[in-house]
Design a protein around this motif. Sequence first.
Motif, PDB file in Angstrom:
ATOM      1  N   LEU A  78       0.831  -1.204   0.000  1.00 39.72           N
ATOM      2  CA  LEU A  78       0.000   0.000   0.000  1.00 39.72           C
ATOM      3  C   LEU A  78       0.863   1.250   0.000  1.00 39.72           C
ATOM      4  CD1 LEU A  78      -2.797   1.210  -0.004  1.00 39.72           C
ATOM      5  CD2 LEU A  78      -2.844   1.040   2.496  1.00 39.72           C
ATOM      6  N   ILE A  79       1.944   1.239   0.775  1.00 41.59           N
ATOM      7  CA  ILE A  79       2.861   2.380   0.776  1.00 41.59           C
ATOM      8  C   ILE A  79       3.485   2.560  -0.600  1.00 41.59           C
ATOM      9  CG2 ILE A  79       5.117   3.181   1.654  1.00 41.59           C
ATOM     10  CD1 ILE A  79       4.295   2.055   4.386  1.00 41.59           C
ATOM     11  N   TYR A  80       3.944   1.477  -1.195  1.00 42.19           N
ATOM     12  CA  TYR A  80       4.581   1.570  -2.510  1.00 42.19           C
ATOM     13  C   TYR A  80       3.591   2.004  -3.586  1.00 42.19           C
ATOM     14  CZ  TYR A  80       8.824  -0.711  -0.703  1.00 42.19           C
ATOM     15  OH  TYR A  80       9.977  -1.014  -0.014  1.00 42.19           O
ATOM     16  N   SER A  81       2.332   1.586  -3.471  1.00 41.57           N
ATOM     17  CA  SER A  81       1.309   2.023  -4.418  1.00 41.57           C
ATOM     18  C   SER A  81       1.121   3.531  -4.342  1.00 41.57           C
ATOM     19  CB  SER A  81      -0.017   1.310  -4.138  1.00 41.57           C
ATOM     20  OG  SER A  81      -1.064   1.851  -4.931  1.00 41.57           O
ATOM     21  N   ASN A  82       1.032   4.043  -3.119  1.00 47.90           N
ATOM     22  CA  ASN A  82       0.902   5.488  -2.945  1.00 47.90           C
ATOM     23  C   ASN A  82       2.140   6.227  -3.431  1.00 47.90           C
ATOM     24  OD1 ASN A  82      -1.573   6.739  -1.546  1.00 47.90           O
ATOM     25  ND2 ASN A  82      -1.319   4.810  -0.445  1.00 47.90           N
ATOM     26  N   ASN A  83       3.317   5.620  -3.213  1.00 51.55           N
ATOM     27  CA  ASN A  83       4.550   6.249  -3.690  1.00 51.55           C
ATOM     28  C   ASN A  83       4.588   6.320  -5.212  1.00 51.55           C
ATOM     29  OD1 ASN A  83       5.375   6.494  -1.052  1.00 51.55           O
ATOM     30  ND2 ASN A  83       6.924   4.889  -1.144  1.00 51.55           N
ATOM     31  N   ALA A  84       4.113   5.254  -5.854  1.00 52.65           N
ATOM     32  CA  ALA A  84       4.076   5.251  -7.314  1.00 52.65           C
ATOM     33  C   ALA A  84       3.150   6.350  -7.824  1.00 52.65           C
ATOM     34  CB  ALA A  84       3.611   3.885  -7.818  1.00 52.65           C
ATOM     35  N   ARG A  85       2.050   6.538  -7.144  1.00 50.07           N
ATOM     36  CA  ARG A  85       1.113   7.595  -7.518  1.00 50.07           C
ATOM     37  C   ARG A  85       1.742   8.972  -7.331  1.00 50.07           C
ATOM     38  NH1 ARG A  85      -4.252   9.275  -4.007  1.00 50.07           N
ATOM     39  NH2 ARG A  85      -4.928  11.011  -5.343  1.00 50.07           N
ATOM     40  N   ALA A  86       2.521   9.116  -6.246  1.00 46.89           N
ATOM     41  CA  ALA A  86       3.076  10.426  -5.888  1.00 46.89           C
ATOM     42  C   ALA A  86       4.343  10.785  -6.652  1.00 46.89           C
ATOM     43  CB  ALA A  86       3.363  10.459  -4.383  1.00 46.89           C
ATOM     44  N   SER A  87       5.039   9.795  -7.181  1.00 44.58           N
ATOM     45  CA  SER A  87       6.395  10.002  -7.703  1.00 44.58           C
ATOM     46  C   SER A  87       6.512  11.107  -8.739  1.00 44.58           C
ATOM     47  CB  SER A  87       6.934   8.698  -8.299  1.00 44.58           C
ATOM     48  OG  SER A  87       7.240   7.782  -7.276  1.00 44.58           O
ATOM     49  N   SER A  88       5.529  11.256  -9.579  1.00 43.54           N
ATOM     50  CA  SER A  88       5.609  12.227 -10.669  1.00 43.54           C
ATOM     51  C   SER A  88       4.956  13.564 -10.331  1.00 43.54           C
ATOM     52  CB  SER A  88       4.939  11.640 -11.927  1.00 43.54           C
ATOM     53  OG  SER A  88       5.533  10.415 -12.297  1.00 43.54           O
ATOM     54  N   HIS A  89       4.673  13.796  -9.052  1.00 44.17           N
ATOM     55  CA  HIS A  89       3.899  14.991  -8.691  1.00 44.17           C
ATOM     56  C   HIS A  89       4.532  15.801  -7.560  1.00 44.17           C
ATOM     57  CE1 HIS A  89       0.984  12.274 -10.692  1.00 44.17           C
ATOM     58  NE2 HIS A  89       0.460  13.396 -11.153  1.00 44.17           N
ATOM     59  N   ASN A  90       5.855  15.957  -7.575  1.00 46.56           N
ATOM     60  CA  ASN A  90       6.542  16.794  -6.599  1.00 46.56           C
ATOM     61  C   ASN A  90       6.082  16.483  -5.169  1.00 46.56           C
ATOM     62  OD1 ASN A  90       8.251  18.829  -5.610  1.00 46.56           O
ATOM     63  ND2 ASN A  90       6.648  20.397  -5.776  1.00 46.56           N
ATOM     64  N   PRO A  91       6.267  15.242  -4.725  1.00 47.52           N
ATOM     65  CA  PRO A  91       5.733  14.842  -3.416  1.00 47.52           C
ATOM     66  C   PRO A  91       6.523  15.408  -2.245  1.00 47.52           C
ATOM     67  CG  PRO A  91       7.071  13.088  -4.309  1.00 47.52           C
ATOM     68  CD  PRO A  91       6.995  14.139  -5.381  1.00 47.52           C
ATOM     69  N   LEU A  92       5.913  15.395  -1.097  1.00 46.47           N
ATOM     70  CA  LEU A  92       6.597  15.645   0.174  1.00 46.47           C
ATOM     71  C   LEU A  92       7.049  14.285   0.703  1.00 46.47           C
ATOM     72  CD1 LEU A  92       4.045  18.168   1.689  1.00 46.47           C
ATOM     73  CD2 LEU A  92       6.350  18.718   0.892  1.00 46.47           C
ATOM     74  N   LYS A  93       8.306  14.187   1.131  1.00 47.10           N
ATOM     75  CA  LYS A  93       8.862  12.892   1.503  1.00 47.10           C
ATOM     76  C   LYS A  93       9.177  12.787   2.988  1.00 47.10           C
ATOM     77  CE  LYS A  93      11.107  11.830  -2.930  1.00 47.10           C
ATOM     78  NZ  LYS A  93      12.403  11.448  -3.559  1.00 47.10           N
ATOM     79  N   ILE A  94       8.785  11.644   3.554  1.00 48.24           N
ATOM     80  CA  ILE A  94       9.204  11.270   4.901  1.00 48.24           C
ATOM     81  C   ILE A  94       9.710   9.831   4.835  1.00 48.24           C
ATOM     82  CG2 ILE A  94       7.517  12.802   5.999  1.00 48.24           C
ATOM     83  CD1 ILE A  94       5.860  10.282   6.689  1.00 48.24           C
ATOM     84  N   ALA A  95      10.288   9.350   5.924  1.00 49.22           N
ATOM     85  CA  ALA A  95      10.756   7.962   5.994  1.00 49.22           C
ATOM     86  C   ALA A  95      10.182   7.297   7.231  1.00 49.22           C
ATOM     87  CB  ALA A  95      12.284   7.912   6.029  1.00 49.22           C
ATOM     88  N   VAL A  96      10.044   5.984   7.168  1.00 49.80           N
ATOM     89  CA  VAL A  96       9.666   5.197   8.342  1.00 49.80           C
ATOM     90  C   VAL A  96      10.711   4.108   8.541  1.00 49.80           C
ATOM     91  CG1 VAL A  96       8.120   3.752   6.922  1.00 49.80           C
ATOM     92  CG2 VAL A  96       7.911   3.725   9.416  1.00 49.80           C
ATOM     93  N   CYS A  97      11.218   3.998   9.766  1.00 47.62           N
ATOM     94  CA  CYS A  97      12.253   3.012  10.081  1.00 47.62           C
ATOM     95  C   CYS A  97      11.635   1.857  10.848  1.00 47.62           C
ATOM     96  CB  CYS A  97      13.362   3.650  10.908  1.00 47.62           C
ATOM     97  SG  CYS A  97      14.222   4.991  10.043  1.00 47.62           S
TER      98      CYS A  97
END
Length: 464
Positions: free
Chosen positions: A103-122
Amino acid sequence: MTSHSTNGKFSPPPIFYIIAALLLIGGISFGGKILNLLPSNSNKIDSDAVKDSISQGETLFFPKDGTPTKLQATEAFTSGNYANARALFDRSLQQKPNDPESLIYSNNARASSHNPLKIAVCVPGNADINGSREILRGVAQAQQEINTAGGINGRLLMVEIANDNNDNKTAQQIAESLVERSSILGVVGHYASSVTLATADIYNQGKLVAISPISTAVQLSNKSPYVLRTVPSDYVSARALTDYMLQTLKLKKAVVYFNSQSDYSKSLKGEFSTAIALQGGRVVGEYDLSNSSFSPNQSLEEAKQLGAEVIMLASNTGSLDRALQVVQANQNRLPVLGGDDVYSPKTLDVTRQQGRGMVIAVPWHILAAGSENFASRSRKLWGGDINWRTVTAYDATRALRTALRQNPTREGISVALRSPFFAASGASQSVSFLPSGDRNAPMQLVQVVEGNRSTYGYDFTPIP
């Protein structure tokens, strides 16, 4: 979950999926990467391994949670075909919806081409796979809700997953990598208190906010203006358990079981000992679960001779098995209290009748008052119940989202979170922080009772 068509794309023959499944099991991949999780006791990690330990969608840390389609999705993501990657991740989710990594990767794929705001989870990876999944579910649900609502001031949220294996040195190098990358605006993590403590100075020097959803050791209080947490500290847990022992049970003498190799365990033991002494009680014995010669039966006999009336389990995840041996050996003779790491399906499974009546302090429970709305939403998304680790990870992500709305810079996030007027909408209650960086929230006591919510005949139920 929305399904996206892949009409016009090449559809591999059935044999592909058989081969891909075998490759998933073997930890081998092509194009996209499957990371064989490093041993949790790994002491060194090179720069390439650090790179492979952080992923937007190129690496599968939990391949067995998905499907062969998930591997195809990572390959599409790696090649920059984000539309196809999203469709494939969503297809995998239709088959296995309880997969937060997808689900995270799906959202990332959607966001990748749209100047996303990025955070990380460890996450702790192989050191605690279930704990990793629980954290990722909280982050994934928050990201899904944020992006479905249009993002943050029109920009979608991208979440990079970092696997530190709950290892101090690995986590430090990952933290250094995140600090060096200016696009990362905040971090949800880390897991064990010792790991968060080991990375705190790095985040402080890099002026990058890290919000831990799990670490409770009191040493983290006032550690850094850039290190916060959405879980109350051991100070709060210890006092909740002490009050129950002295005021409800009307008992004053306790024996404490802890792990001297765990900062969390030592912190909870110390806070409980202090709290009980301040209210006229006494700890009559302490037993180190990490001692190679530890004997649950012998320690209990000694504790009873010293006048122990209550057992306090300040064990961490790594020493839970030995703590549960104490519960079994006790045979319901003395009341048992426990910290939040005792809250686990394993506890119900292993102790069964011997665990009946045990009282544990946790930050949240699905049956507690005020939890109904989030419990319903999460059950619809994941197809089952979630626990407190998912909630505190969700709340950490929501806190970052609120701060990002005010000022999407590292320093702006820190200033927003530290404001005495800061408040973010969480799973069940508002998220705000004390000047120390600690969560401003109480603990919930739960008790093991007979029930049918789990498959073990016993459940954790909130104490009003």
